[in-house]
Design an enzyme around this catalytic site. Structure first.
Site, short mmCIF file in Angstrom:
data_model
loop_
_atom_site.label_atom_id
_atom_site.label_comp_id
_atom_site.label_asym_id
_atom_site.label_seq_id
_atom_site.Cartn_x
_atom_site.Cartn_y
_atom_site.Cartn_z
N CYS A 13 43.83 44.20 50.16
CA CYS A 13 44.59 43.37 49.22
C CYS A 13 45.19 42.22 50.01
O CYS A 13 46.06 42.43 50.86
CB CYS A 13 45.68 44.22 48.55
SG CYS A 13 46.70 43.24 47.44
N CYS A 22 44.91 36.79 43.16
CA CYS A 22 44.26 37.86 43.94
C CYS A 22 43.81 37.21 45.25
O CYS A 22 42.93 36.34 45.25
CB CYS A 22 43.07 38.41 43.17
SG CYS A 22 42.05 39.56 44.12
N1 LIG Z 1 42.26 45.23 42.70
C1 LIG Z 1 41.68 45.08 44.01
C2 LIG Z 1 42.66 45.26 45.13
C3 LIG Z 1 43.81 44.29 45.12
C4 LIG Z 1 43.41 42.86 45.44
C5 LIG Z 1 44.66 41.99 45.60
N2 LIG Z 1 45.39 41.72 44.45
C6 LIG Z 1 44.48 40.84 46.54
O1 LIG Z 1 45.43 40.03 46.60
O2 LIG Z 1 43.50 40.77 47.26
C7 LIG Z 1 40.53 46.08 44.20
O3 LIG Z 1 40.50 47.13 43.53
O4 LIG Z 1 39.66 45.82 45.04
#
Ligand SMILES: N[C@@H](CCC[C@H](N)C(=O)O)C(=O)O
Length: 271
Positions: free
Chosen positions: A82, A216
């Site tokens: 993340c 993200c």
């Molecule tokens: N939902 C993603 C993990 C989280 C990603 C995050 N918000 C970021 O900032 O990279 C997954 O399940 O791969």
């Protein structure tokens, strides 16, 4: 009744609950995570960051003294990486004096990542190698379908380039679907990207295990890598997301993500 002390923070409005648990005493069951992240009955967040020594993680065979970012999506599922969470995790380590300098390593499920504290509250995290895959993938929302680029940033991404008006109107309260189904057996984060100009992208994302989020970090890196491959652009890529702005630089295939990380407060939850 059990009491959980927590901090809350965000990186470009991708928000996280931070649990300090150096000795691994918390039982990180999906029910606990999803309750904490529930925006009506819990604290509310896109994910949970548990702060634990790497040596407490069963499968970790590196330096046991490193801090390990034990990341969970809001639905309780585990993700490998993340990007926004890593900056928020780093900000928390600094605020709580759990590290002694502004340049340090953090252990994650995707390996050891380097953090550098920069100017004006910005934090840079080295996310390592980004892999662009050539398998043909398509993503669909609300009956419309686009070709997408499959990208691995430690976690899986599908990046689709769309027109400006499409980006604004996409109904991302429904989960995108993808094909072939076998392309992402463990699910995928789907990014929709409009190219605003050379080195400038506008992005929305539907995250695996969460839903639409305001940012993200790994999605931003995946989008920048897909854009670079498609356009030949060789320089910093600036990505605007609903929650703010992030920058991605590349050294070969290795990406560094730079952006803000804020701790907004702390509290106690009773369960
Ligand atoms: N939902 C993603 C993990 C989280 C990603 C995050 N918000 C970021 O900032 O990279 C997954 O399940 O791969």
């Amino acid at each position: 009744m059990r009491r959980y002390s927590f901090h809350k923070g965000h990186g470009t409005e991708n928000d996280f609950i931070i649990l300090d648990d150096s000795y691994g005493l918390h039982d990180m069951q999906p029910e606990l995570i999803s309750h904490l992240c529930d925006r009506h009955a819990g604290v509310g967040a896109d994910g949970v960051l548990r702060v634990i020594r790497a040596g407490q993680i069963g499968c970790w065979d590196g330096d046991p003294q490193l801090w390990f970012m034990d990341y969970y999506n809001a639905d309780g599922s585990i993700a490998e990486m993340c990007g926004n969470g890593l900056r928020v995790f780093a900000r928390h380590l600094i605020n709580e004096q759990l590290v002694t300098s502004g340049s340090f390593d953090v252990a994650t499920r995707a390996g050891v990542k380097h953090v550098e504290i920069g100017h004006q509250g910005l934090i840079s995290v080295g996310l390592g190698r980004v892999t662009l895959l050539d398998d043909p993938v398509r993503v669909s929302v609300d009956g419309r379908t686009w070709d997408a680029r499959k990208v691995d940033v430690g976690n899986p991404h599908a990046v689709a380039f769309v027109d400006d008006d499409v980006l604004d109107d996409l109904p991302l309260y429904t989960a995108p679907t993808w094909g072939p189904a076998s392309a992402f057996p463990d699910g995928v984060n789907v990014e929709f990207v409009h190219v605003d100009g050379p080195g400038r992208l506008d992005m929305r994302v539907f995250e695996r295990g969460v839903g639409e989020t305001r940012s993200c970090g790994t999605g931003v890196v995946a989008s920048a890598a897909a854009y670079r491959a498609a356009s030949g652009h060789d320089g910093t890529v600036r990505v605007h997301v609903p929650g703010g702005d992030l920058e991605v630089t590349f050294d070969g295939d290795e990406a560094t993500l730079t952006g803000p990380a804020v701790i907004i407060g702390r509290g106690e939850l009773w369960l």
